[in-house]
Design a protein around this motif. Sequence first.
Motif, PDB file in Angstrom:
ATOM      1  N   TYR A 296      35.476  38.719  32.580  1.00 48.62           N
ATOM      2  CA  TYR A 296      36.811  38.311  32.579  1.00 48.62           C
ATOM      3  C   TYR A 296      37.706  39.358  32.014  1.00 48.62           C
ATOM      4  CZ  TYR A 296      34.556  33.586  32.636  1.00 48.62           C
ATOM      5  OH  TYR A 296      33.710  32.611  32.967  1.00 48.62           O
ATOM      6  N   ILE A 297      37.275  40.545  32.321  1.00 51.25           N
ATOM      7  CA  ILE A 297      38.062  42.016  32.058  1.00 51.25           C
ATOM      8  C   ILE A 297      38.025  42.622  33.309  1.00 51.25           C
ATOM      9  CG2 ILE A 297      38.322  44.101  30.515  1.00 51.25           C
ATOM     10  CD1 ILE A 297      36.707  42.549  28.430  1.00 51.25           C
ATOM     11  N   GLN A 298      39.279  42.920  33.837  1.00 48.21           N
ATOM     12  CA  GLN A 298      39.230  43.703  35.120  1.00 48.21           C
ATOM     13  C   GLN A 298      39.718  45.211  34.613  1.00 48.21           C
ATOM     14  OE1 GLN A 298      38.066  42.882  38.221  1.00 48.21           O
ATOM     15  NE2 GLN A 298      38.309  44.910  38.738  1.00 48.21           N
ATOM     16  N   VAL A 299      39.113  46.110  35.041  1.00 49.80           N
ATOM     17  CA  VAL A 299      39.399  47.632  34.836  1.00 49.80           C
ATOM     18  C   VAL A 299      39.990  48.029  36.039  1.00 49.80           C
ATOM     19  CG1 VAL A 299      38.723  49.748  33.840  1.00 49.80           C
ATOM     20  CG2 VAL A 299      37.744  47.778  32.914  1.00 49.80           C
ATOM     21  N   LEU A 300      41.120  48.730  36.077  1.00 51.30           N
ATOM     22  CA  LEU A 300      41.769  49.544  37.405  1.00 51.30           C
ATOM     23  C   LEU A 300      41.991  50.985  36.881  1.00 51.30           C
ATOM     24  CD1 LEU A 300      44.683  46.732  38.131  1.00 51.30           C
ATOM     25  CD2 LEU A 300      42.212  46.815  38.796  1.00 51.30           C
ATOM     26  N   ASP A 301      41.996  51.737  37.954  1.00 45.99           N
ATOM     27  CA  ASP A 301      42.198  53.192  37.843  1.00 45.99           C
ATOM     28  C   ASP A 301      43.531  53.413  38.196  1.00 45.99           C
ATOM     29  OD1 ASP A 301      41.927  55.805  37.917  1.00 45.99           O
ATOM     30  OD2 ASP A 301      40.471  56.073  39.346  1.00 45.99           O
TER      31      ASP A 301
ATOM     32  N   LEU B  44      46.156  45.422  46.564  1.00 50.17           N
ATOM     33  CA  LEU B  44      44.324  45.137  46.262  1.00 50.17           C
ATOM     34  C   LEU B  44      44.192  43.762  46.772  1.00 50.17           C
ATOM     35  CD1 LEU B  44      46.158  46.320  43.406  1.00 50.17           C
ATOM     36  CD2 LEU B  44      43.886  46.584  42.703  1.00 50.17           C
ATOM     37  N   ASN B  45      43.014  43.642  47.474  1.00 45.80           N
ATOM     38  CA  ASN B  45      42.836  42.286  48.277  1.00 45.80           C
ATOM     39  C   ASN B  45      41.545  41.581  47.100  1.00 45.80           C
ATOM     40  OD1 ASN B  45      41.908  40.134  49.696  1.00 45.80           O
ATOM     41  ND2 ASN B  45      40.669  41.737  51.409  1.00 45.80           N
ATOM     42  N   TRP B  46      41.918  40.415  46.545  1.00 48.71           N
ATOM     43  CA  TRP B  46      41.286  39.758  45.854  1.00 48.71           C
ATOM     44  C   TRP B  46      41.144  38.265  46.344  1.00 48.71           C
ATOM     45  CZ3 TRP B  46      42.504  40.647  39.934  1.00 48.71           C
ATOM     46  CH2 TRP B  46      42.319  41.810  39.480  1.00 48.71           C
ATOM     47  N   ALA B  47      41.328  38.244  47.815  1.00 43.47           N
ATOM     48  CA  ALA B  47      41.130  36.927  48.284  1.00 43.47           C
ATOM     49  C   ALA B  47      39.835  36.428  48.655  1.00 43.47           C
ATOM     50  CB  ALA B  47      42.275  36.974  49.459  1.00 43.47           C
ATOM     51  N   HIS B  48      38.918  37.327  48.496  1.00 42.53           N
ATOM     52  CA  HIS B  48      37.689  37.048  49.174  1.00 42.53           C
ATOM     53  C   HIS B  48      37.276  36.873  50.539  1.00 42.53           C
ATOM     54  CE1 HIS B  48      36.156  36.485  44.829  1.00 42.53           C
ATOM     55  NE2 HIS B  48      37.185  35.807  44.807  1.00 42.53           N
ATOM     56  N   LYS B  49      38.170  37.381  51.373  1.00 46.13           N
ATOM     57  CA  LYS B  49      38.205  37.531  52.774  1.00 46.13           C
ATOM     58  C   LYS B  49      39.155  38.516  53.062  1.00 46.13           C
ATOM     59  CE  LYS B  49      41.866  33.900  53.383  1.00 46.13           C
ATOM     60  NZ  LYS B  49      42.026  32.608  54.068  1.00 46.13           N
TER      61      LYS B  49
ATOM     62  N   THR C 157      44.115  47.257  56.781  1.00 49.12           N
ATOM     63  CA  THR C 157      43.073  46.126  57.003  1.00 49.12           C
ATOM     64  C   THR C 157      42.115  46.230  55.775  1.00 49.12           C
ATOM     65  OG1 THR C 157      43.445  46.211  59.425  1.00 49.12           O
ATOM     66  CG2 THR C 157      41.370  45.161  58.469  1.00 49.12           C
ATOM     67  N   LEU C 158      42.168  45.244  54.813  1.00 47.06           N
ATOM     68  CA  LEU C 158      41.309  45.425  53.735  1.00 47.06           C
ATOM     69  C   LEU C 158      40.147  44.418  53.557  1.00 47.06           C
ATOM     70  CD1 LEU C 158      44.380  45.986  51.010  1.00 47.06           C
ATOM     71  CD2 LEU C 158      42.880  47.705  52.277  1.00 47.06           C
ATOM     72  N   LYS C 159      39.156  44.873  53.211  1.00 44.85           N
ATOM     73  CA  LYS C 159      37.948  43.839  52.981  1.00 44.85           C
ATOM     74  C   LYS C 159      38.226  43.531  51.278  1.00 44.85           C
ATOM     75  CE  LYS C 159      34.733  45.830  56.283  1.00 44.85           C
ATOM     76  NZ  LYS C 159      33.403  46.313  56.761  1.00 44.85           N
ATOM     77  N   CYS C 160      37.399  42.312  51.035  1.00 46.41           N
ATOM     78  CA  CYS C 160      37.474  41.978  49.579  1.00 46.41           C
ATOM     79  C   CYS C 160      37.196  42.982  48.761  1.00 46.41           C
ATOM     80  CB  CYS C 160      36.400  40.673  49.416  1.00 46.41           C
ATOM     81  SG  CYS C 160      36.803  40.094  47.764  1.00 46.41           S
TER      82      CYS C 160
ATOM     83  N   ASN D  84      57.885  54.351  38.100  1.00 49.88           N
ATOM     84  CA  ASN D  84      56.801  53.258  37.867  1.00 49.88           C
ATOM     85  C   ASN D  84      55.879  53.088  39.186  1.00 49.88           C
ATOM     86  OD1 ASN D  84      58.010  51.740  39.484  1.00 49.88           O
ATOM     87  ND2 ASN D  84      58.870  50.193  37.916  1.00 49.88           N
ATOM     88  N   GLN D  85      54.911  52.525  38.751  1.00 49.26           N
ATOM     89  CA  GLN D  85      53.805  52.193  39.859  1.00 49.26           C
ATOM     90  C   GLN D  85      53.901  50.779  40.070  1.00 49.26           C
ATOM     91  OE1 GLN D  85      51.350  54.206  37.215  1.00 49.26           O
ATOM     92  NE2 GLN D  85      50.236  55.285  39.126  1.00 49.26           N
ATOM     93  N   THR D  86      53.734  50.192  41.294  1.00 49.12           N
ATOM     94  CA  THR D  86      53.656  48.788  41.761  1.00 49.12           C
ATOM     95  C   THR D  86      52.328  48.415  42.413  1.00 49.12           C
ATOM     96  OG1 THR D  86      56.200  48.826  41.940  1.00 49.12           O
ATOM     97  CG2 THR D  86      55.115  47.026  42.687  1.00 49.12           C
ATOM     98  N   MET D  87      51.948  47.200  41.764  1.00 51.98           N
ATOM     99  CA  MET D  87      50.724  46.750  42.395  1.00 51.98           C
ATOM    100  C   MET D  87      50.998  45.193  42.898  1.00 51.98           C
ATOM    101  SD  MET D  87      47.456  47.903  39.905  1.00 51.98           S
ATOM    102  CE  MET D  87      48.376  47.566  38.319  1.00 51.98           C
ATOM    103  N   LEU D  88      50.541  45.041  44.207  1.00 50.86           N
ATOM    104  CA  LEU D  88      50.754  43.825  44.657  1.00 50.86           C
ATOM    105  C   LEU D  88      49.004  43.208  44.796  1.00 50.86           C
ATOM    106  CD1 LEU D  88      52.319  41.449  46.300  1.00 50.86           C
ATOM    107  CD2 LEU D  88      52.024  42.829  48.232  1.00 50.86           C
ATOM    108  N   PHE D  89      49.088  41.983  44.215  1.00 51.31           N
ATOM    109  CA  PHE D  89      47.614  41.526  44.377  1.00 51.31           C
ATOM    110  C   PHE D  89      47.590  40.212  45.415  1.00 51.31           C
ATOM    111  CE2 PHE D  89      47.704  43.350  40.007  1.00 51.31           C
ATOM    112  CZ  PHE D  89      46.506  43.959  40.074  1.00 51.31           C
ATOM    113  N   VAL D  90      46.521  40.181  46.277  1.00 50.69           N
ATOM    114  CA  VAL D  90      46.531  39.266  47.161  1.00 50.69           C
ATOM    115  C   VAL D  90      45.433  38.292  46.755  1.00 50.69           C
ATOM    116  CG1 VAL D  90      45.991  38.605  49.636  1.00 50.69           C
ATOM    117  CG2 VAL D  90      47.074  40.839  49.015  1.00 50.69           C
ATOM    118  N   LEU D  91      45.784  37.050  46.601  1.00 49.03           N
ATOM    119  CA  LEU D  91      44.707  36.062  46.007  1.00 49.03           C
ATOM    120  C   LEU D  91      44.661  34.982  47.171  1.00 49.03           C
ATOM    121  CD1 LEU D  91      46.086  35.915  42.368  1.00 49.03           C
ATOM    122  CD2 LEU D  91      44.362  37.330  43.151  1.00 49.03           C
TER     123      LEU D  91
END
Length: 344
Positions: free
Chosen positions: A235-240, A254-259, A277-280, A321-328
């Motif tokens: 339950y801890i996610q580490v990012l670079d 970032l693709n966290w959608a499992h597809k 085009t991103l894989k999980c 700043n840096q911006t991240m977009l998580f796809v769930l």
Amino acid sequence: MKNRLKFFFCLFAVGFLCVACSTRPAEPSKPVPVVQVTTKEVATPPAPSKTPPATVPVADKKPKASATDTASTPAKKEEVNATKVPASKKNPAKAQKSDVPAAPKAPLKKEEKKDVPATEKQPESSVSEKVETPVSPAPTPETKSIKFRCTFWMKPQKSYDIYVRTKGEFHRCQLFELVFSQEMTPDVDEKGMVTVYRKTNGDFVPLFTIDTCGIDNLGAILLPKFNPEDPQGAYIQVLDLDEKKFPKGSLRVLNWAHKEVIGDVLFRHCGTRQAFTLKCGEYFSSAPISKNREICEYRFFDPENPSRTIFSSALSLFDWNQTMLFVLKNETGDGFDFKVCKVR
């Protein structure tokens, strides 16, 4: 009668002369000179001792001449001169060794150095330097320096604090929801691990550790199921967050959608469009913006029909700043959900 007396008298005289001649000593042919020997004079040098005196240093080849030896030298010379020994019967070589002591040699350099105080000595070689100079403490090995940030994915109802240790002192991390705000430089151990602590009953207790291998600028996200009472690494996610790979003013998807995810980004000001085009588990980083602020549009397409747009929106990008977009995946599992996170 008179003739008998003369006969006996002559016989007696002859006998007396014979006796006198037999007892008279023989006269020597040449006079023999007499040599006077005194107890002070030494005819031959004493035999050298097999073991050197205890007071002589190992480095010295001869003992130092004492005051009594130098004072007795003239007396010995006078006694030699007082004896009237013919020059033909003297042994000049032995007389020099036995009668005249050798002059004391100049002291060796090593002896001079022994008289000099230890603080004024100059080492003769590098080996002596290591022996005479106190060993300096070994230099401490350089530790890895990293940047660390932490944030909540979703702020819990019962908030808690976490701490990191910097140069032996504990510092509290500022935790917000999906915002990496406070940059810290925690201590890294020899194994490359960073320890995060929690304060319990006034004591700092290790909460979890992060392996920094290959990462110099990291961000940790505490997911909603993370429980400080029972911490689990799942339950801890580490990012670079390395700015060389993820520069300021850019967007990372970032693709966290499992597809599989298909989409693109468009910068309104310059009209540049970038597709991905991103894989999980994969991510895409756009080019940084060319000015202070830029509006970025992003779209996502149906993987089975790429011409059909299933979601589109826009957000502002800033060059500081840096911006991240998580796809769930959404709750129903048939669509997507999105989360935006800022690194300040």
